[in-house]
Enzyme design. Sequence first.
Site, PDB file in Angstrom:
ATOM      1  N   LYS A  19      16.773  21.199 -11.381  1.00 40.99           N
ATOM      2  CA  LYS A  19      15.848  20.090 -11.808  1.00 40.99           C
ATOM      3  C   LYS A  19      16.933  18.876 -12.438  1.00 40.99           C
ATOM      4  O   LYS A  19      17.808  19.324 -13.068  1.00 40.99           O
ATOM      5  CB  LYS A  19      14.603  20.277 -12.649  1.00 40.99           C
ATOM      6  CG  LYS A  19      13.698  20.981 -11.919  1.00 40.99           C
ATOM      7  CD  LYS A  19      12.884  20.115 -11.313  1.00 40.99           C
ATOM      8  CE  LYS A  19      11.935  19.555 -12.259  1.00 40.99           C
ATOM      9  NZ  LYS A  19      10.795  18.644 -11.382  1.00 40.99           N
ATOM     10  N   SER A  54      15.794  20.897 -16.531  1.00 33.64           N
ATOM     11  CA  SER A  54      14.625  21.645 -16.931  1.00 33.64           C
ATOM     12  C   SER A  54      15.101  23.169 -17.567  1.00 33.64           C
ATOM     13  O   SER A  54      16.286  23.583 -17.196  1.00 33.64           O
ATOM     14  CB  SER A  54      13.876  22.122 -15.821  1.00 33.64           C
ATOM     15  OG  SER A  54      13.070  23.093 -15.772  1.00 33.64           O
ATOM     16  N   GLU A  70      10.531   7.784 -17.178  1.00 37.36           N
ATOM     17  CA  GLU A  70       9.246   8.312 -17.425  1.00 37.36           C
ATOM     18  C   GLU A  70       8.675   8.064 -18.730  1.00 37.36           C
ATOM     19  O   GLU A  70       7.601   7.640 -18.771  1.00 37.36           O
ATOM     20  CB  GLU A  70       9.242   9.804 -17.059  1.00 37.36           C
ATOM     21  CG  GLU A  70       9.213  10.172 -15.770  1.00 37.36           C
ATOM     22  CD  GLU A  70       9.734  11.876 -15.866  1.00 37.36           C
ATOM     23  OE1 GLU A  70       8.428  12.425 -15.768  1.00 37.36           O
ATOM     24  OE2 GLU A  70      10.622  12.145 -15.809  1.00 37.36           O
ATOM     25  N   HIS A  94       0.603  -1.018  -0.028  1.00 39.61           N
ATOM     26  CA  HIS A  94       0.078  -0.035   0.172  1.00 39.61           C
ATOM     27  C   HIS A  94       1.122   1.230  -0.061  1.00 39.61           C
ATOM     28  O   HIS A  94       0.544   2.486   0.377  1.00 39.61           O
ATOM     29  CB  HIS A  94      -0.878   0.028   1.163  1.00 39.61           C
ATOM     30  CG  HIS A  94      -1.730  -1.254   1.478  1.00 39.61           C
ATOM     31  ND1 HIS A  94      -3.103  -1.501   0.874  1.00 39.61           N
ATOM     32  CD2 HIS A  94      -1.456  -2.381   2.006  1.00 39.61           C
ATOM     33  CE1 HIS A  94      -3.471  -2.716   1.317  1.00 39.61           C
ATOM     34  NE2 HIS A  94      -2.304  -3.250   2.064  1.00 39.61           N
TER      35      HIS A  94
END
Length: 464
Positions: A289, A283, A296, A162
Amino acid sequence: MADSDSKSKPWGGRFTESTDAFVEAFTASVGFDRRLYRQDIAGSIAHARMLARVGVLTAAECDEIIAGLEDIRGEIEAGDFDWSVGLEDVHMNIEARLTERIGATGKKLHTGRSRNDQVATDMRLYLREEIDLITAELERLQGGLIDLAEREADTLMPGFTHLQVAMPVTFGHHMLAWFEMLERDRQRLADCRRRVNLMPLGAAAMAGTTYPIDRHYTAELLGFDAPAENSLDAVSDRDFAIEFTSAAALLLTHLSRASEELILWTSAQFGFIDLPDRFCTGSSIMPQKKNPDVPELVRGKTGRVNGHLIGLLTLMKGQPLAYNKDNQEDKEPLFDTVDTVRGCLRVFADMVPAIEPKRERLRAAALEGFSTATDLADYLVRRGLPFRDAHEVVGKAVRLGLEQGRDLSQLSLEQLQQFSGIIEQDVFEVLTLEGSIASRDHIGGTAPSQVRAAAQRARQRLSR
Ligand code: ARG
């Protein structure tokens, strides 16, 4: 790509007007099926050899055809081939060029065959080769996971259910979980390959042919396990494409789940691993970043392959036997599935050895969230308490830990004894992370010695 005069079509005899210009473009597949040129030529060479062996072609005609086809392969590979949309597909482009090059003998190649069995054969030859390449890349990735598992067999980390802290595990154990997922994919691909490797050629349009063909010989020349049993089924079946895409969707689902974990783990909040800069991007606006683009994108690309699976199933569901032009629509989804899987596997196999677990942070994270609570319950059970009562006792200890902001191992013996008199000093051996993992010492468990043994077995399984 050149247009051609529609009246020069191979079926021109029956037609009184040439194909509508847009219909010609609409029905053509050469824009994408030209990628099958090698398989198409190999299939034609085997077909010609077989025709010569059974006496339908002379040896000289067969030699001429083979030499012509080999020259055409050279032209295509050199970029000198003039693909024509008017000639619709890869099959007719190559055949027309053969006749252009060697003259009338070229027109004999199509004896006893149809584009229907030809295209099904090409697709199977193509997919067989791609399955082998994909399997090799998959094995490289699996090998990388085994190496990483061995390297990190002692590295502690929290395990989750979970997405809440459950029990401590080792990083190596987690990598071997990924290995198992991929091992099932490897088996599925091998199983799929057995059904891919059957030869449609000889089914001709759909009923077989009147020539005395020797399908076993052609199958042997092309490395097929056997000729397909039924001519109707041979030209209409695309199960192999669906099965492969299904195996690919599941494989990518596994890479997508692993990607999701890598993405979480690289975030500042988890901070479990580092991915080297070469697998990340920055970024254009936020200077701080470093984004995990590779996982991804793998996660994102899984969606398109799932889409191809549904597309192919839908393509087939309403088709009566045998061949229908609908089948031409099998190619783009299959090709894209192959390209996507190959790209994702390649980048993953390159990236996995470069994963850097942050051992101290992983250990600290395993100390958050009472990951040894079940170990305390098991300790009480070993001392005679029924498990449900032990669960209750530990629940109370956890509540105290929460109030005081301490892990169970940081509570005093007196504090623990408040909840059960049977707790003694040796409880702290099971409350440590190391004690917890070491005690899960059975096949499939997370004890470091078990992880090492599992890694060794994984290596043996991979080499079989
Ligand atoms: N381009 C076609 C395909 O991909 C080849 C077979 C065409 N056969 C036919 N009878 N029109 O399926």
